[in-house]
Design a protein around this motif. Sequence first.
Motif, short mmCIF file in Angstrom:
data_model
loop_
_atom_site.label_atom_id
_atom_site.label_comp_id
_atom_site.label_asym_id
_atom_site.label_seq_id
_atom_site.Cartn_x
_atom_site.Cartn_y
_atom_site.Cartn_z
N SER A 44 0.81 -1.22 0.00
CA SER A 44 0.00 0.00 0.00
C SER A 44 0.84 1.27 0.00
N VAL A 58 -0.68 5.48 -3.37
CA VAL A 58 -1.80 4.58 -3.10
C VAL A 58 -2.22 4.64 -1.64
N TYR A 317 -8.37 9.74 -7.89
CA TYR A 317 -7.07 10.35 -8.12
C TYR A 317 -7.28 11.49 -9.10
N GLN A 382 -6.06 13.47 -3.78
CA GLN A 382 -6.90 12.29 -3.73
C GLN A 382 -8.12 12.57 -2.86
N ALA A 444 -10.25 4.29 -8.13
CA ALA A 444 -9.83 2.96 -7.66
C ALA A 444 -10.86 2.49 -6.64
N HIS A 449 -7.82 -2.36 -5.33
CA HIS A 449 -6.82 -2.58 -4.28
C HIS A 449 -6.57 -4.07 -4.09
#
Length: 558
Positions: A44, A58, A317, A382, A444, A449
Motif C-alpha cells: 500500500s 496509493v 485520483y 486524492q 480505484a 486494491h
Amino acid sequence: MEQRSEWDAIVVGSGMGGLVCAAYLAAGGRSVLVLEQHDVAGGSSHVFRRRRAYEFDVGVHYLGDCGPDGILPAIFSGLGLDGRVRYRAMDPYGFDRIALPGLTVDVPVGWPAYRGRLVEAVPAEAAGILRFTDVCAAVAAETRALLLAEHAPTPAEVMAGTPATARWGRRTVAELFDHCGLTPRARTLLAAQSPNYGMGPHQATVSQHAAVTDHYLRGAYYPEGGGQVMAASLVEALEAHGGELRTRTRVARIRVADGAVTGVELTGGEVLRAPLVVSNADYSRTVLELVGEEHFGRRLVDRTRRATMALPFATLYVALDKELADRPNANLWWYRDGDIEGAYQRLAEGRIAPVPFLFFSFASLKDPGARNVCPPGHTNFQVMTLCPPDYAFWGVHDGPAAGERYRRNEDYQRRKAELTEAMLSAAEEAIGPFREHIVHLETATPLTHERYTLTTGGTPYGLAQWGGAGNRPDTRTTVEGLHVVGAGTRYGSGITGAAVGGLACAAQILDRRLLPETHRGVRLGDPDLLPERAAGWDPLAVSRGARRRDARGLAGIG
C-alpha cells in the motif's frame, strides 16, 4: 544469472511489514528472499504514474511521529538509512481539518492543544471531551512505553504499568463515548479521523483509536518524494546486505511438512526452500489458502473463518491544471452531517448514497515543487471514502484475488460510475467547483486494491474482528518457522503499525529487543554498504528489484 533455490528466510509479499522484517533479517546475517506478485515492491506504500506528469500515492497520505523521537525514523535508521527518507512536516497548528455543517476544527500537534481546540469548538461538552481524551492519552502513553521498554515486561509488570489500558483498552470507542456522555456531534469530532483505521466507534477499540490519534498528535509528516521512497530505501538495505527481491513472482503455496515450514511453491511450480517463511500476505489468505487450514488448530481456523475485515476505500485520483487557492497544508475530513455512528451503520447496511464523508489528501501541498507529483501550477490530490465491505455491492462474487474478471462487468461499471459521480459532487460541496480544470481523473475501488495487493475485501487495514474485541494474531504462529506480518497483526495497520510489526517479527527471530535498540540509536545495518543515489534516482525502478530494474515498461515523469 542463476537463481538460487535455498535461503535462510523467504518473505512472501513486500508491504511495509515484509520489507522491514526482510531488511532486518538480512542485516542480522540471514540470507533473505522477498517474493512479490506485483510489478513493484511496497504494498500500500507504492505509487503509480499517469501521463508522464503525475504520480499518485496509493496509501501514504500522511505519517505521524516522524520527529527526532519518532518510531518510524528510528526503524529506518536502524538499517543505516538515516537521511535516505526525509519527512516534510505538515502544518503543526492544523494538519487535519475536520469540517462538519456549521463547524470547522483544525487539529494541532499535541494532546493539550488538541483538547483545547475541541473544547473551544463545543464548550458545552468540555467535561466529556476532557474525560475521553484523558483516557485515550493515558492508553496511548502506556502502549508506547511497553513498545520501547528495554526488557520484555512480565505479565505482572504489564498489569501494574497499564491501568488505563486494563480498564479501557479492549472496550469499544462507543462504550467510552457513552461513559463520557457525549452527543453525536462531539462523537463525530472525536472520531472524525477513524477512517484512518477503517472501523467505526462500535467496532474499534479504545486502544486502536488512542494509538492512531497519538501517532498523529506527535506530528504529521509526508515523505519527501512520496511513499515509494520508503519502499525503495528498504529494498536498498535488503540488497546491500545480501538479500534479494523478486517481483512479478506469485507464491501459490507455503509448504509445510511435519508441522514445520520447508519453503514455498510458486504459481509456475518452482519450489524454493527455507526453514523460515514470513508471510506478509493477507492473514486470512495465509492461514486458509497459502498454508492450509489442515496445518492449524481447529479453534484458530474457526476464528479466522469468522473474522471480519476493516472497511475498504474508494479513491479518486485527481489532477487539475490549476492550483487550489488558499488551502492550508492539511488534510480535509468532510462530513455531511454530525452523526458518524449513523454513517457507519449505513455503510454496514450497504448504503453509501449520498456520500456521508470524504477524506482529501493534497499531495502537491505536502511535497511542493516535487517534479514527480505534478507540473508547476497544477494540483495533485486524492479524495477517499469508505465503502460497504461485501463483493455484492460491486456486483461480483469471488473477487479478483480468486481470479474473477470484473472490470468489464456491467454491474461493476455502473456502480463505479455512480460512486465516482457521487464523490465528485460531494467533493465540490466540500472545496468548491473544480471539474472544469480536471486533466486526469481515475477511480480505484476496493476491487482495484485487492487486484494489486490480494487483500481480502480490498481493505488496507487488515482484520477488524478476530475473536474477541481487539484480538489480532501475533507475528509468531503455531507452525514451526512460520511468521506473519502486515496490517492483520496485533501491532496495527497503517505504515508505522506495519513497520513496527515487521520489526517485532525480526526481533522474535533474531532474539533481540530491536525497537528499543533502534530507538536509542543502535544500528544493525551498515550504511557504507548502501549504494550511492545518482542523479535521476528513481525509487520506482529500485522497487522492482535488481533483476528487473532496467526492464521495459516502467512509467517515467516528464
